[in-house]
Motif scaffolding. Structure first.
Motif, PDB file in Angstrom:
ATOM      1  N   LYS A 143       0.822  -1.203   0.000  1.00 33.52           N
ATOM      2  CA  LYS A 143       0.000   0.000   0.000  1.00 33.52           C
ATOM      3  C   LYS A 143       0.863   1.264   0.000  1.00 33.52           C
ATOM      4  O   LYS A 143       1.937   1.297   0.578  1.00 33.52           O
ATOM      5  N   PRO A 144       0.387   2.316  -0.642  1.00 31.61           N
ATOM      6  CA  PRO A 144       1.138   3.564  -0.621  1.00 31.61           C
ATOM      7  C   PRO A 144       1.098   4.189   0.766  1.00 31.61           C
ATOM      8  O   PRO A 144       0.137   4.022   1.498  1.00 31.61           O
ATOM      9  N   THR A 145       2.135   4.875   1.131  1.00 26.14           N
ATOM     10  CA  THR A 145       2.169   5.493   2.450  1.00 26.14           C
ATOM     11  C   THR A 145       2.138   7.009   2.378  1.00 26.14           C
ATOM     12  O   THR A 145       2.122   7.669   3.392  1.00 26.14           O
ATOM     13  N   ASP A 146       2.115   7.551   1.179  1.00 27.53           N
ATOM     14  CA  ASP A 146       2.154   9.002   1.046  1.00 27.53           C
ATOM     15  C   ASP A 146       0.772   9.634   0.932  1.00 27.53           C
ATOM     16  O   ASP A 146       0.644  10.830   0.802  1.00 27.53           O
ATOM     17  N   VAL A 147      -0.291   8.834   0.996  1.00 30.01           N
ATOM     18  CA  VAL A 147      -1.642   9.356   0.876  1.00 30.01           C
ATOM     19  C   VAL A 147      -2.069   9.958   2.204  1.00 30.01           C
ATOM     20  O   VAL A 147      -1.960   9.338   3.246  1.00 30.01           O
ATOM     21  N   LYS A 148      -2.550  11.186   2.176  1.00 28.66           N
ATOM     22  CA  LYS A 148      -2.905  11.892   3.411  1.00 28.66           C
ATOM     23  C   LYS A 148      -4.410  12.069   3.600  1.00 28.66           C
ATOM     24  O   LYS A 148      -4.870  12.337   4.680  1.00 28.66           O
ATOM     25  N   ASP A 149      -5.176  11.969   2.511  1.00 30.42           N
ATOM     26  CA  ASP A 149      -6.609  12.207   2.636  1.00 30.42           C
ATOM     27  C   ASP A 149      -7.388  11.271   1.720  1.00 30.42           C
ATOM     28  O   ASP A 149      -6.824  10.389   1.104  1.00 30.42           O
ATOM     29  N   CYS A 150      -8.677  11.488   1.636  1.00 31.92           N
ATOM     30  CA  CYS A 150      -9.544  10.593   0.880  1.00 31.92           C
ATOM     31  C   CYS A 150      -9.919  11.144  -0.498  1.00 31.92           C
ATOM     32  O   CYS A 150     -10.855  10.641  -1.122  1.00 31.92           O
ATOM     33  N   SER A 151      -9.212  12.158  -0.968  1.00 35.55           N
ATOM     34  CA  SER A 151      -9.553  12.716  -2.271  1.00 35.55           C
ATOM     35  C   SER A 151      -9.381  11.651  -3.350  1.00 35.55           C
ATOM     36  O   SER A 151      -8.489  10.815  -3.287  1.00 35.55           O
ATOM     37  N   ASP A 152     -10.273  11.656  -4.305  1.00 36.26           N
ATOM     38  CA  ASP A 152     -10.301  10.697  -5.416  1.00 36.26           C
ATOM     39  C   ASP A 152     -10.642   9.276  -4.997  1.00 36.26           C
ATOM     40  O   ASP A 152     -10.496   8.350  -5.779  1.00 36.26           O
ATOM     41  N   CYS A 153     -11.075   9.067  -3.779  1.00 44.61           N
ATOM     42  CA  CYS A 153     -11.441   7.727  -3.321  1.00 44.61           C
ATOM     43  C   CYS A 153     -12.897   7.449  -3.690  1.00 44.61           C
ATOM     44  O   CYS A 153     -13.751   8.332  -3.567  1.00 44.61           O
ATOM     45  N   PRO A 154     -13.210   6.224  -4.106  1.00 40.24           N
ATOM     46  CA  PRO A 154     -14.604   5.881  -4.422  1.00 40.24           C
ATOM     47  C   PRO A 154     -15.444   5.542  -3.190  1.00 40.24           C
ATOM     48  O   PRO A 154     -16.481   4.920  -3.314  1.00 40.24           O
ATOM     49  N   ALA A 155     -14.998   5.944  -2.001  1.00 39.80           N
ATOM     50  CA  ALA A 155     -15.734   5.741  -0.748  1.00 39.80           C
ATOM     51  C   ALA A 155     -16.045   4.273  -0.503  1.00 39.80           C
ATOM     52  O   ALA A 155     -17.150   3.896  -0.144  1.00 39.80           O
ATOM     53  N   MET A 156     -15.049   3.450  -0.674  1.00 41.27           N
ATOM     54  CA  MET A 156     -15.240   2.012  -0.480  1.00 41.27           C
ATOM     55  C   MET A 156     -15.700   1.685   0.931  1.00 41.27           C
ATOM     56  O   MET A 156     -16.526   0.804   1.136  1.00 41.27           O
ATOM     57  N   CYS A 157     -15.164   2.395   1.918  1.00 43.27           N
ATOM     58  CA  CYS A 157     -15.532   2.113   3.309  1.00 43.27           C
ATOM     59  C   CYS A 157     -16.989   2.476   3.602  1.00 43.27           C
ATOM     60  O   CYS A 157     -17.567   1.988   4.567  1.00 43.27           O
ATOM     61  N   CYS A 158     -17.580   3.315   2.782  1.00 48.59           N
ATOM     62  CA  CYS A 158     -18.972   3.721   2.976  1.00 48.59           C
ATOM     63  C   CYS A 158     -19.950   2.818   2.230  1.00 48.59           C
ATOM     64  O   CYS A 158     -21.152   3.057   2.248  1.00 48.59           O
ATOM     65  N   HIS A 159     -19.424   1.802   1.552  1.00 43.76           N
ATOM     66  CA  HIS A 159     -20.270   0.871   0.818  1.00 43.76           C
ATOM     67  C   HIS A 159     -20.364  -0.493   1.493  1.00 43.76           C
ATOM     68  O   HIS A 159     -21.080  -1.367   1.026  1.00 43.76           O
ATOM     69  N   ASP A 160     -19.620  -0.702   2.540  1.00 42.05           N
ATOM     70  CA  ASP A 160     -19.639  -1.984   3.236  1.00 42.05           C
ATOM     71  C   ASP A 160     -19.735  -1.744   4.741  1.00 42.05           C
ATOM     72  O   ASP A 160     -19.005  -0.925   5.283  1.00 42.05           O
TER      73      ASP A 160
END
Length: 143
Positions: free
Chosen positions: A13-30
Motif C-alpha cells: 500500500k502507498p504510504t504518502d496518501v494523506k486524505d480521501c480525495s479521489d477515493c470511491p468511498a469504499m468504506c462507505c459501501h460496506d
C-alpha cells in the motif's frame, strides 16, 4: 531465514496518501461487524444460513472474523462524498488512509457462500492452509 509475517501484507500500500480525495468511498459501501469464529455445529449452521443471503459475506483478517454487509451508508451522496462530513461519527473520522480498503486486499480470506465456509473449516481442521474463496469477488459498488 526471517519468519513470514502473518496477516495483511502492508508493503503493497502507498504510504504518502494523506486524505480521501479521489477515493470511491469504499468504506462507505460496506458495513463490517466483528464476530467470533464459529466453533460449534450450530454456530456453523447459523453462519451458513446468513451466507445464503445476498450482500452478506465473512472475511478473516489477522485471524479475526468479521461479518460484512454490502450496503451504502445513508449519508453517502451520489458524488461519493459524505453529506454530514463535519458531523460524522468518530469511527468515520478515524478511518483514514493508508489503512483502508482502497489499498489492495484488506482481508486474508473472504468467504462468500456456505460451501466456501465448509471448505475453509475442513481444510483448517486437517491442519492445511485453507483454499482461497472460489465464490464471487467481493468488490464495493463504489469501486
Amino acid at each position: 531465514m526471517p519468519k513470514k509475517k502473518r496477516g495483511r501484507d502492508d508493503s503493497r500500500k502507498p504510504t504518502d496518501v494523506k486524505d480521501c480525495s479521489d477515493c470511491p468511498a469504499m468504506c462507505c459501501h460496506d458495513l463490517t461487524i466483528d464476530m467470533k469464529k464459529p466453533r460449534t455445529r450450530y454456530d456453523i449452521d447459523v453462519l451458513k444460513w446468513k451466507l445464503n443471503y445476498e450482500n452478506i459475506g465473512v472475511y478473516i483478517r489477522n485471524r479475526r472474523w468479521h461479518l460484512i454487509i454490502k450496503s451504502k451508508c445513508q449519508y453517502l451522496g451520489e458524488d461519493n462524498l459524505c453529506t454530514i462530513y463535519d458531523k460524522r461519527d468518530d469511527i468515520c473520522r478515524n478511518h483514514m488512509p493508508p489503512n483502508c480498503e482502497r489499498f489492495g486486499e484488506w482481508y486474508d480470506r473472504m468467504i462468500t457462500d456456505p460451501d466456501d465456509l465448509e471448505a475453509y473449516l475442513a481444510a483448517e481442521k486437517k491442519g492445511k492452509r485453507p483454499p482461497r474463496a472460489k465464490g464471487k469477488q467481493w468488490v464495493s459498488k463504489g469501486a
